[in-house]
Design a protein around this motif. Structure first.
Motif, PDB file in Angstrom:
ATOM      1  N   GLY A 261       0.794  -1.232   0.000  1.00 27.08           N
ATOM      2  CA  GLY A 261       0.000   0.000   0.000  1.00 27.08           C
ATOM      3  C   GLY A 261       0.820   1.273   0.000  1.00 27.08           C
ATOM      4  O   GLY A 261       0.266   2.364   0.121  1.00 27.08           O
ATOM      5  N   TYR A 262       2.134   1.163  -0.166  1.00 25.69           N
ATOM      6  CA  TYR A 262       2.985   2.352  -0.147  1.00 25.69           C
ATOM      7  C   TYR A 262       2.705   3.266  -1.333  1.00 25.69           C
ATOM      8  O   TYR A 262       2.703   4.500  -1.196  1.00 25.69           O
ATOM      9  CB  TYR A 262       4.468   1.983  -0.141  1.00 25.69           C
ATOM     10  CG  TYR A 262       4.915   1.158   1.036  1.00 25.69           C
ATOM     11  CD1 TYR A 262       4.430   1.407   2.326  1.00 25.69           C
ATOM     12  CD2 TYR A 262       5.823   0.127   0.875  1.00 25.69           C
ATOM     13  CE1 TYR A 262       4.849   0.649   3.410  1.00 25.69           C
ATOM     14  CE2 TYR A 262       6.256  -0.636   1.953  1.00 25.69           C
ATOM     15  CZ  TYR A 262       5.761  -0.378   3.214  1.00 25.69           C
ATOM     16  OH  TYR A 262       6.179  -1.129   4.274  1.00 25.69           O
ATOM     17  N   ALA A 263       2.495   2.688  -2.513  1.00 26.98           N
ATOM     18  CA  ALA A 263       2.238   3.510  -3.701  1.00 26.98           C
ATOM     19  C   ALA A 263       0.950   4.306  -3.519  1.00 26.98           C
ATOM     20  O   ALA A 263       0.912   5.504  -3.809  1.00 26.98           O
ATOM     21  CB  ALA A 263       2.171   2.646  -4.954  1.00 26.98           C
ATOM     22  N   ALA A 264      -0.092   3.676  -3.014  1.00 31.62           N
ATOM     23  CA  ALA A 264      -1.363   4.384  -2.797  1.00 31.62           C
ATOM     24  C   ALA A 264      -1.186   5.502  -1.770  1.00 31.62           C
ATOM     25  O   ALA A 264      -1.672   6.621  -1.961  1.00 31.62           O
ATOM     26  CB  ALA A 264      -2.444   3.412  -2.347  1.00 31.62           C
ATOM     27  N   GLU A 265      -0.486   5.208  -0.691  1.00 31.29           N
ATOM     28  CA  GLU A 265      -0.267   6.202   0.364  1.00 31.29           C
ATOM     29  C   GLU A 265       0.559   7.384  -0.149  1.00 31.29           C
ATOM     30  O   GLU A 265       0.221   8.548   0.092  1.00 31.29           O
ATOM     31  CB  GLU A 265       0.438   5.516   1.539  1.00 31.29           C
ATOM     32  CG  GLU A 265       0.602   6.349   2.766  1.00 31.29           C
ATOM     33  CD  GLU A 265       1.194   5.557   3.934  1.00 31.29           C
ATOM     34  OE1 GLU A 265       1.894   6.187   4.754  1.00 31.29           O
ATOM     35  OE2 GLU A 265       0.968   4.327   4.036  1.00 31.29           O
ATOM     36  N   ALA A 266       1.637   7.096  -0.884  1.00 32.38           N
ATOM     37  CA  ALA A 266       2.503   8.154  -1.392  1.00 32.38           C
ATOM     38  C   ALA A 266       1.801   8.968  -2.483  1.00 32.38           C
ATOM     39  O   ALA A 266       1.889  10.198  -2.496  1.00 32.38           O
ATOM     40  CB  ALA A 266       3.803   7.548  -1.930  1.00 32.38           C
ATOM     41  N   CYS A 267       1.103   8.295  -3.385  1.00 32.62           N
ATOM     42  CA  CYS A 267       0.401   9.014  -4.455  1.00 32.62           C
ATOM     43  C   CYS A 267      -0.713   9.887  -3.888  1.00 32.62           C
ATOM     44  O   CYS A 267      -0.903  11.024  -4.346  1.00 32.62           O
ATOM     45  CB  CYS A 267      -0.164   8.036  -5.481  1.00 32.62           C
ATOM     46  SG  CYS A 267       1.096   7.292  -6.545  1.00 32.62           S
ATOM     47  N   ALA A 268      -1.429   9.399  -2.893  1.00 29.34           N
ATOM     48  CA  ALA A 268      -2.485  10.207  -2.265  1.00 29.34           C
ATOM     49  C   ALA A 268      -1.885  11.458  -1.633  1.00 29.34           C
ATOM     50  O   ALA A 268      -2.445  12.557  -1.753  1.00 29.34           O
ATOM     51  CB  ALA A 268      -3.251   9.379  -1.235  1.00 29.34           C
ATOM     52  N   ALA A 269      -0.740  11.317  -0.987  1.00 30.71           N
ATOM     53  CA  ALA A 269      -0.075  12.484  -0.379  1.00 30.71           C
ATOM     54  C   ALA A 269       0.378  13.465  -1.462  1.00 30.71           C
ATOM     55  O   ALA A 269       0.246  14.680  -1.299  1.00 30.71           O
ATOM     56  CB  ALA A 269       1.112  12.027   0.470  1.00 30.71           C
ATOM     57  N   ALA A 270       0.915  12.947  -2.569  1.00 34.84           N
ATOM     58  CA  ALA A 270       1.346  13.823  -3.663  1.00 34.84           C
ATOM     59  C   ALA A 270       0.144  14.537  -4.282  1.00 34.84           C
ATOM     60  O   ALA A 270       0.226  15.726  -4.618  1.00 34.84           O
ATOM     61  CB  ALA A 270       2.094  13.012  -4.721  1.00 34.84           C
ATOM     62  N   LEU A 271      -0.973  13.842  -4.407  1.00 36.01           N
ATOM     63  CA  LEU A 271      -2.180  14.474  -4.947  1.00 36.01           C
ATOM     64  C   LEU A 271      -2.706  15.552  -4.003  1.00 36.01           C
ATOM     65  O   LEU A 271      -3.165  16.604  -4.451  1.00 36.01           O
ATOM     66  CB  LEU A 271      -3.250  13.422  -5.232  1.00 36.01           C
ATOM     67  CG  LEU A 271      -2.946  12.518  -6.433  1.00 36.01           C
ATOM     68  CD1 LEU A 271      -3.903  11.335  -6.456  1.00 36.01           C
ATOM     69  CD2 LEU A 271      -2.989  13.297  -7.736  1.00 36.01           C
ATOM     70  N   ASP A 272      -2.622  15.318  -2.705  1.00 36.01           N
ATOM     71  CA  ASP A 272      -2.999  16.362  -1.738  1.00 36.01           C
ATOM     72  C   ASP A 272      -2.106  17.583  -1.909  1.00 36.01           C
ATOM     73  O   ASP A 272      -2.571  18.724  -1.819  1.00 36.01           O
ATOM     74  CB  ASP A 272      -2.902  15.838  -0.302  1.00 36.01           C
ATOM     75  CG  ASP A 272      -4.002  14.858   0.058  1.00 36.01           C
ATOM     76  OD1 ASP A 272      -5.015  14.758  -0.677  1.00 36.01           O
ATOM     77  OD2 ASP A 272      -3.848  14.178   1.097  1.00 36.01           O
ATOM     78  N   TRP A 273      -0.817  17.359  -2.143  1.00 38.38           N
ATOM     79  CA  TRP A 273       0.127  18.449  -2.374  1.00 38.38           C
ATOM     80  C   TRP A 273      -0.269  19.222  -3.627  1.00 38.38           C
ATOM     81  O   TRP A 273      -0.274  20.451  -3.626  1.00 38.38           O
ATOM     82  CB  TRP A 273       1.545  17.886  -2.480  1.00 38.38           C
ATOM     83  CG  TRP A 273       2.582  18.903  -2.798  1.00 38.38           C
ATOM     84  CD1 TRP A 273       3.176  19.782  -1.932  1.00 38.38           C
ATOM     85  CD2 TRP A 273       3.154  19.175  -4.076  1.00 38.38           C
ATOM     86  NE1 TRP A 273       4.080  20.571  -2.602  1.00 38.38           N
ATOM     87  CE2 TRP A 273       4.088  20.215  -3.925  1.00 38.38           C
ATOM     88  CE3 TRP A 273       2.966  18.631  -5.343  1.00 38.38           C
ATOM     89  CZ2 TRP A 273       4.833  20.720  -4.978  1.00 38.38           C
ATOM     90  CZ3 TRP A 273       3.705  19.128  -6.405  1.00 38.38           C
ATOM     91  CH2 TRP A 273       4.628  20.168  -6.212  1.00 38.38           C
ATOM     92  N   VAL A 274      -0.603  18.506  -4.711  1.00 38.40           N
ATOM     93  CA  VAL A 274      -1.051  19.176  -5.944  1.00 38.40           C
ATOM     94  C   VAL A 274      -2.289  20.021  -5.653  1.00 38.40           C
ATOM     95  O   VAL A 274      -2.384  21.174  -6.073  1.00 38.40           O
ATOM     96  CB  VAL A 274      -1.344  18.148  -7.065  1.00 38.40           C
ATOM     97  CG1 VAL A 274      -2.065  18.807  -8.239  1.00 38.40           C
ATOM     98  CG2 VAL A 274      -0.057  17.481  -7.539  1.00 38.40           C
ATOM     99  N   ASP A 275      -3.246  19.450  -4.920  1.00 36.69           N
ATOM    100  CA  ASP A 275      -4.476  20.182  -4.599  1.00 36.69           C
ATOM    101  C   ASP A 275      -4.182  21.472  -3.839  1.00 36.69           C
ATOM    102  O   ASP A 275      -4.838  22.487  -4.057  1.00 36.69           O
ATOM    103  CB  ASP A 275      -5.423  19.302  -3.779  1.00 36.69           C
ATOM    104  CG  ASP A 275      -5.962  18.115  -4.552  1.00 36.69           C
ATOM    105  OD1 ASP A 275      -5.916  18.130  -5.804  1.00 36.69           O
ATOM    106  OD2 ASP A 275      -6.422  17.161  -3.903  1.00 36.69           O
ATOM    107  N   ALA A 276      -3.190  21.420  -2.947  1.00 37.61           N
ATOM    108  CA  ALA A 276      -2.852  22.605  -2.155  1.00 37.61           C
ATOM    109  C   ALA A 276      -2.069  23.635  -2.976  1.00 37.61           C
ATOM    110  O   ALA A 276      -2.299  24.832  -2.843  1.00 37.61           O
ATOM    111  CB  ALA A 276      -2.049  22.194  -0.922  1.00 37.61           C
TER     112      ALA A 276
END
Length: 183
Positions: free
Chosen positions: A112-127
């Protein structure tokens, strides 16, 4: 692919429950070479590069270009997240949009590391880039990547053929960070 525009780089490290997303450092060089030379990692990306070529080409300190996050677990690099603006693509629907890419060492798969890391990167993009749609392209044969795209909220824009294989282009709708709650 080029820079993301008015984004300060590198950002402060992004911490999740188990991971840290940060700019590349000298200690990551060997892992970058391992990622780029891995036949497993590059099975759906046109094949691995030659290790001796990478040893000559990868700089002592991997270049910290905007949108390149090292994914770290327990102090060690396990992968890379790439967030870039699409300036060239085999599919016009992707042009001008922010693209999400990722590479993880095979030993990091299935946790689940890819999902966790990608979700964090997407949150960064959103911000940093509120209201921007994000695209993701993968080979249709890459079942793991297709499942991850769906889990992250990407929906199919279209399928196309490129690089000798069937490709899938997904898009995640634009999002803006949640507004602060006002009582």
């Amino acid at each position: 692919m080029t820079e993301l525009g008015p984004v300060t780089w590198p950002p402060a490290p992004i911490t999740t429950e188990r991971l840290v997303l940060r700019a590349p450092e000298a200690r990551d060089r060997a892992t970058f070479i391992e990622l780029l030379a891995s036949p497993d990692v590059h099975a759906y990306l046109g094949g691995p590069r030659q290790r001796d070529e990478l040893e000559r080409e990868v700089p002592a300190v991997p270049e910290p270009w905007p949108g390149s996050f090292v994914v770290e677990r327990d102090g060690l690099m396990i992968g890379q997240i790439l967030v870039r603006r699409v300036t060239e693509h085999r599919n016009e629907a992707a042009l001008g949009k922010v693209d999400l890419g990722y590479l993880f060492l095979p030993r990091a798969w299935g946790h689940g590391y890819a999902a966790e890391a990608c979700a964090a990167a997407l949150d960064w993009v959103d911000a940093c880039l509120p209201g921007e749609p994000v695209v993701l392209a993968t080979q249709t044969a890459n079942a793991r990547s297709m499942r991850l795209a769906a889990k992250l909220g990407f929906t199919e824009v279209e399928r196309f053929r490129a690089w000798g294989a069937d490709q899938w282009l997904g898009q995640r709708p634009p999002r803006t960070p949640a507004a602060p709650h006002v009582p």
